[in-house]
Design a protein around this motif. Structure first.
Motif, PDB file in Angstrom:
ATOM      1  N   LEU A 146       0.701  -1.234   0.107  1.00 44.83           N
ATOM      2  CA  LEU A 146      -0.067  -0.087  -0.087  1.00 44.83           C
ATOM      3  C   LEU A 146       0.702   1.179  -0.070  1.00 44.83           C
ATOM      4  N   PHE A 147       2.167   1.346   0.949  1.00 39.80           N
ATOM      5  CA  PHE A 147       2.832   2.452   0.749  1.00 39.80           C
ATOM      6  C   PHE A 147       3.387   2.473  -0.609  1.00 39.80           C
ATOM      7  N   THR A 148       3.883   1.714  -1.157  1.00 46.61           N
ATOM      8  CA  THR A 148       4.552   1.836  -2.467  1.00 46.61           C
ATOM      9  C   THR A 148       3.547   2.142  -3.504  1.00 46.61           C
ATOM     10  N   VAL A 149       2.227   1.530  -3.800  1.00 49.52           N
ATOM     11  CA  VAL A 149       1.425   1.960  -4.585  1.00 49.52           C
ATOM     12  C   VAL A 149       0.875   3.374  -4.282  1.00 49.52           C
ATOM     13  N   SER A 150       0.848   3.819  -3.032  1.00 49.68           N
ATOM     14  CA  SER A 150       0.339   5.533  -2.815  1.00 49.68           C
ATOM     15  C   SER A 150       1.354   6.329  -3.078  1.00 49.68           C
ATOM     16  N   CYS A 151       2.635   6.085  -2.822  1.00 50.74           N
ATOM     17  CA  CYS A 151       3.778   6.771  -3.418  1.00 50.74           C
ATOM     18  C   CYS A 151       3.894   7.070  -4.898  1.00 50.74           C
ATOM     19  N   GLN A 152       3.720   5.730  -5.508  1.00 52.24           N
ATOM     20  CA  GLN A 152       3.907   5.889  -7.039  1.00 52.24           C
ATOM     21  C   GLN A 152       2.442   6.494  -7.537  1.00 52.24           C
ATOM     22  N   LEU A 153       1.323   6.540  -6.953  1.00 47.71           N
ATOM     23  CA  LEU A 153       0.289   7.266  -7.504  1.00 47.71           C
ATOM     24  C   LEU A 153       0.500   8.805  -7.322  1.00 47.71           C
ATOM     25  N   VAL A 154       0.772   9.039  -6.201  1.00 48.12           N
ATOM     26  CA  VAL A 154       1.245  10.537  -5.874  1.00 48.12           C
ATOM     27  C   VAL A 154       2.163  10.965  -6.706  1.00 48.12           C
ATOM     28  N   THR A 155       3.439  10.432  -7.124  1.00 46.79           N
ATOM     29  CA  THR A 155       4.308  10.674  -7.827  1.00 46.79           C
ATOM     30  C   THR A 155       4.052  10.877  -9.262  1.00 46.79           C
ATOM     31  N   ARG A 156       3.229   9.875  -9.866  1.00 49.54           N
ATOM     32  CA  ARG A 156       2.860  10.051 -11.224  1.00 49.54           C
ATOM     33  C   ARG A 156       1.759  11.524 -11.393  1.00 49.54           C
ATOM     34  N   ARG A 157       0.998  11.600 -10.224  1.00 53.10           N
ATOM     35  CA  ARG A 157       0.260  12.809 -10.392  1.00 53.10           C
ATOM     36  C   ARG A 157       0.984  14.085 -10.464  1.00 53.10           C
ATOM     37  N   ILE A 158       1.854  14.104  -9.425  1.00 51.82           N
ATOM     38  CA  ILE A 158       2.769  15.361  -9.590  1.00 51.82           C
ATOM     39  C   ILE A 158       3.511  15.424 -10.756  1.00 51.82           C
ATOM     40  N   SER A 159       4.120  14.404 -11.331  1.00 57.90           N
ATOM     41  CA  SER A 159       5.020  14.517 -12.638  1.00 57.90           C
ATOM     42  C   SER A 159       3.846  14.772 -13.749  1.00 57.90           C
ATOM     43  N   SER A 160       2.758  14.182 -13.687  1.00 56.86           N
ATOM     44  CA  SER A 160       1.817  14.674 -14.899  1.00 56.86           C
ATOM     45  C   SER A 160       1.660  16.068 -14.806  1.00 56.86           C
ATOM     46  N   THR A 161       1.354  16.675 -13.574  1.00 54.03           N
ATOM     47  CA  THR A 161       0.924  18.325 -13.514  1.00 54.03           C
ATOM     48  C   THR A 161       2.287  19.107 -13.815  1.00 54.03           C
ATOM     49  N   GLU A 162       3.360  18.520 -13.488  1.00 56.21           N
ATOM     50  CA  GLU A 162       4.641  19.536 -13.865  1.00 56.21           C
ATOM     51  C   GLU A 162       4.853  19.434 -15.310  1.00 56.21           C
ATOM     52  N   LYS A 163       4.528  18.266 -15.994  1.00 55.66           N
ATOM     53  CA  LYS A 163       4.674  18.291 -17.587  1.00 55.66           C
ATOM     54  C   LYS A 163       3.788  19.056 -18.136  1.00 55.66           C
ATOM     55  N   LYS A 164       2.714  19.546 -17.680  1.00 54.74           N
ATOM     56  CA  LYS A 164       1.592  20.210 -18.302  1.00 54.74           C
ATOM     57  C   LYS A 164       2.218  21.709 -18.080  1.00 54.74           C
ATOM     58  N   THR A 165       2.893  21.946 -17.025  1.00 54.07           N
ATOM     59  CA  THR A 165       3.411  23.341 -16.764  1.00 54.07           C
ATOM     60  C   THR A 165       4.538  23.800 -17.318  1.00 54.07           C
ATOM     61  N   GLU A 166       5.624  22.826 -17.355  1.00 54.40           N
ATOM     62  CA  GLU A 166       6.795  23.057 -17.917  1.00 54.40           C
ATOM     63  C   GLU A 166       7.369  21.586 -18.320  1.00 54.40           C
ATOM     64  N   CYS A 167       8.143  22.018 -19.380  1.00 55.89           N
ATOM     65  CA  CYS A 167       8.740  20.921 -20.366  1.00 55.89           C
ATOM     66  C   CYS A 167      10.139  20.264 -19.675  1.00 55.89           C
ATOM     67  N   ARG A 168      10.103  19.310 -19.079  1.00 62.64           N
ATOM     68  CA  ARG A 168      11.423  18.826 -18.214  1.00 62.64           C
ATOM     69  C   ARG A 168      12.134  17.905 -19.261  1.00 62.64           C
ATOM     70  N   GLY A 169      13.466  17.845 -18.718  1.00 62.60           N
ATOM     71  CA  GLY A 169      14.618  17.125 -19.638  1.00 62.60           C
ATOM     72  C   GLY A 169      13.945  15.789 -20.015  1.00 62.60           C
ATOM     73  N   THR A 170      14.309  15.274 -21.227  1.00 64.86           N
ATOM     74  CA  THR A 170      13.973  14.163 -21.396  1.00 64.86           C
ATOM     75  C   THR A 170      14.841  13.117 -20.774  1.00 64.86           C
ATOM     76  N   LYS A 171      16.021  13.215 -20.719  1.00 62.51           N
ATOM     77  CA  LYS A 171      17.034  12.376 -19.921  1.00 62.51           C
ATOM     78  C   LYS A 171      16.667  12.527 -18.569  1.00 62.51           C
ATOM     79  N   HIS A 172      16.021  13.411 -17.916  1.00 66.54           N
ATOM     80  CA  HIS A 172      15.686  13.347 -16.517  1.00 66.54           C
ATOM     81  C   HIS A 172      14.492  12.389 -16.306  1.00 66.54           C
TER      82      HIS A 172
END
Length: 307
Positions: free
Chosen positions: A151-177
């Motif tokens: 549950l801890f890993t699934v929760s962290c992954q869902l929150v991380t993907r949510r934050i990453s998808s939000t950041e991709k909409k606001t700014e274009c991050r490096g492809t390598k990163h």
């Protein structure tokens, strides 16, 4: 390293007991083997939680280059907390198990086995605590060593993907990163899947035995316990290999070390160029435990190639 200890110490003891029906090291192995096995579950559980927190911090950091390098003392302190905490939670296993003997009705041979029965020589307060642990052991296993890491890993992954998808909409991050972060997230998910698959049979067997043990023979209970132990050994064998395959910097460092040992660390121009290139790739990649700051643009090494 803890997986190696499990395979080096616990696996020979279990195999020797199944072949000879005698317990290697006697009562000591009956107490140490369950202690190490439960400690292994704790180390994996809390390590997965720590890795999930690290991925969450990596996703929420403003810039990857702004994150400082984590000091070695900090990493050692975290590992010490994981190990000491896991071993502390496993101490009741030492007081819970003891060696017992039984005579086979068919062959008349005396066999030794480990039984889950606290010693009557314990102090009254300690004896009551061990009995309480024995009664709650099944649900403690299921809640702490199975539900918590998944549950801890699934929760962290869902929150991380949510934050990453939000950041991709606001700014274009490096492809390598982005590729490095995605690769590390896949590594943690792979480790969690292996852990979940290998611990599911043990939890199912514990629940079945807890409610159906009066109707099951001793041979059936011993077989279920043996299956649970070998699933744990399988997890300890697969986890390091999976980690080396999915984590490219760690796997490349391991292969370089093996090649260096095989070739006698002799000077070779081709291998030196390959190791320099792998070193550059390793420095540009993220670590599983912490993210190294990235320079922009990344430094280039003079390798004598068009790149």
């Amino acid at each position: 390293f803890w997986d190696f200890l499990i395979l080096f110490f616990c696996l020979p003891v279990v195999i020797f007991n199944e072949i000879t029906k005698n317990r290697l090291l006697g009562d000591l192995s009956c107490r140490i083997v369950p202690f190490m096995e439960v400690s292994s579950l704790g180390v994996t559980t809390f390590s997965l939680c720590a890795l999930g927190i690290d991925r969450f911090h990596a996703a929420t950091s403003p810039q990857a280059s702004a994150r400082p390098i984590e000091q070695c003392q900090s990493i050692i302190a975290k590992l010490a907390v994981i190990w000491v905490g896991s071993m502390t939670l496993s101490v009741p296993e030492i007081l819970l198990w003891q060696l017992a003997q039984d005579t086979s009705p068919v062959s008349g041979v005396v066999t030794e086995y480990c039984t889950m029965k606290p010693s009557s020589n314990l102090p009254e307060s300690v004896y009551s605590l061990v009995l309480t642990y024995q009664n709650a052991r099944m649900w403690w296993y299921f809640g702490c060593y199975f539900c918590l890491p998944i549950l801890f890993t699934v929760s962290c992954q869902l929150v991380t993907r949510r934050i990453s998808s939000t950041e991709k909409k606001t700014e274009c991050r490096g492809t390598k990163h982005s590729q490095c972060e995605s690769h590390l997230n896949c590594t943690i998910i792979g480790l969690t899947i292996i852990y979940g698959l290998c611990t599911t049979p043990e939890n199912v067997c514990n629940i079945v035995v807890a409610y159906m043990s009066p109707d099951m023979s001793k041979q059936t209970l011993d077989l279920l316990n043996l299956i649970n132990q070998f699933f744990l050994f399988f997890k300890c064998s697969v986890t390091p290999v999976l980690l080396l395959c999915l984590c490219r910097p760690l796997g490349q460092a391991f292969m370089d070390c093996c090649c260096c040992c095989c070739e006698g660390c002799g000077p070779d121009t081709t291998s030196s160029e390959g190791s320099a290139d792998s070193k550059l790739k390793t420095e540009m990649s993220s670590s599983i435990f912490f993210d190294k700051p990235r320079e922009s643009p990344p430094p280039l090494l003079a390798l004598g190639t068009p790149c």
